[in-house]
Design a protein around this motif. Sequence first.
Motif, PDB file in Angstrom:
ATOM      1  N   LYS A   1      -4.472  10.073  -1.828  1.00  0.00           N
ATOM      2  CA  LYS A   1      -4.965   9.045  -2.746  1.00  0.00           C
ATOM      3  C   LYS A   1      -5.665   7.937  -1.965  1.00  0.00           C
ATOM      4  O   LYS A   1      -6.718   7.435  -2.372  1.00  0.00           O
ATOM      5  CB  LYS A   1      -3.798   8.472  -3.551  1.00  0.00           C
ATOM      6  CG  LYS A   1      -4.168   7.377  -4.538  1.00  0.00           C
ATOM      7  CD  LYS A   1      -2.929   6.877  -5.269  1.00  0.00           C
ATOM      8  CE  LYS A   1      -3.257   5.733  -6.222  1.00  0.00           C
ATOM      9  NZ  LYS A   1      -2.018   5.226  -6.886  1.00  0.00           N
ATOM     10  N   GLY A   2      -5.095   7.557  -0.832  1.00  0.00           N
ATOM     11  CA  GLY A   2      -5.687   6.508  -0.014  1.00  0.00           C
ATOM     12  C   GLY A   2      -6.993   6.918   0.619  1.00  0.00           C
ATOM     13  O   GLY A   2      -7.891   6.086   0.801  1.00  0.00           O
TER      14      GLY A   2
ATOM     15  N   SER B   1      -9.912   6.137  -1.698  1.00  0.00           N
ATOM     16  CA  SER B   1     -10.260   4.715  -1.694  1.00  0.00           C
ATOM     17  C   SER B   1     -10.951   4.330  -0.392  1.00  0.00           C
ATOM     18  O   SER B   1     -11.932   3.574  -0.393  1.00  0.00           O
ATOM     19  CB  SER B   1      -8.994   3.865  -1.873  1.00  0.00           C
ATOM     20  OG  SER B   1      -8.373   4.120  -3.110  1.00  0.00           O
TER      21      SER B   1
ATOM     22  N   MET C   1       0.832  -1.201   0.000  1.00  0.00           N
ATOM     23  CA  MET C   1       0.000   0.000   0.000  1.00  0.00           C
ATOM     24  C   MET C   1       0.870   1.256   0.000  1.00  0.00           C
ATOM     25  O   MET C   1       0.530   2.267  -0.619  1.00  0.00           O
ATOM     26  CB  MET C   1      -0.937  -0.012   1.212  1.00  0.00           C
ATOM     27  CG  MET C   1      -1.977  -1.129   1.162  1.00  0.00           C
ATOM     28  SD  MET C   1      -2.999  -1.232   2.658  1.00  0.00           S
ATOM     29  CE  MET C   1      -4.064   0.216   2.422  1.00  0.00           C
TER      30      MET C   1
ATOM     31  N   LEU D   1      -0.815   4.658  -1.349  1.00  0.00           N
ATOM     32  CA  LEU D   1      -2.106   4.696  -0.682  1.00  0.00           C
ATOM     33  C   LEU D   1      -1.950   5.063   0.791  1.00  0.00           C
ATOM     34  O   LEU D   1      -2.847   5.652   1.384  1.00  0.00           O
ATOM     35  CB  LEU D   1      -2.807   3.342  -0.815  1.00  0.00           C
ATOM     36  CG  LEU D   1      -3.181   2.929  -2.237  1.00  0.00           C
ATOM     37  CD1 LEU D   1      -3.642   1.472  -2.260  1.00  0.00           C
ATOM     38  CD2 LEU D   1      -4.266   3.842  -2.796  1.00  0.00           C
TER      39      LEU D   1
END
Length: 252
Positions: A237-238, A241, A218, A223
């Motif tokens: 970015k993480g 998600s 990750m 992420l």
Amino acid sequence: MENKVRAILEGASNKEISDLIVDSFKEVEKGYFLKSWKTTELDAGHFVEAVRRFIEIQLFQAYTPIGKSLPTLNQAELNRYSNGSGEESYRLHIPRLLMVIYGIRNKRGVGHISSISPNHMDASFVLSSVKWILAELVRANSSHSPNETSMIVDHIVERAVEGMWEEGDITRILADGLSLKEKVFFLLFSKGSLLDERIIKIVEHKNKSYVRKILRDMHSARLIEYKEDGECILSPKGVLSAEDIVLSKITV
């Protein structure tokens, strides 16, 4: 992160004001996350009142006691701040932004009946504004760089995420059907940051090496940030998600 922010603000004011600022900020963020636009804007009013008292301490070395009404936030009050002795942000920038936030709260269908309803656009502005103000308070009273300050503010929120159960030192994920990677997203979105050992304990995975491999993967995918000391933090970015995963479990 949160304790660091509280300590910085407390050093520049007192514990009562520091707690009010941080707690009201967290309520604004929580309301936004749950898509409760009206709640977001109402809680922003508490944030405004707490920050005004912080500014009073900075400019006038005394503040309006909690429970006593603050002076009306109008042009005369802005002029009073402007004529105070202190940093420009306290005298000019923050008070004017507070006035805009309070205006949205009171005149856009939140504090009073109106033809204009609270909406995503207003709540987004409110959230970004209170984040900027909190970051500016931290920046002005610490040695952290602007980038470090932004990271601190972004990670002080511990969200009340549906599908999580906490009791004392017990933390468990109750949401079903999550992969190990999704569980990591779930935890970091809720807690802000966690050590790898804590993650392993919560997910109760027998293979510690495999959990750390997932964390490294990750990290490589940007992420999360997986630090040398074991701390794990969601990247921007993480966060995107993680929001998709967590929101799919929310029933409100």
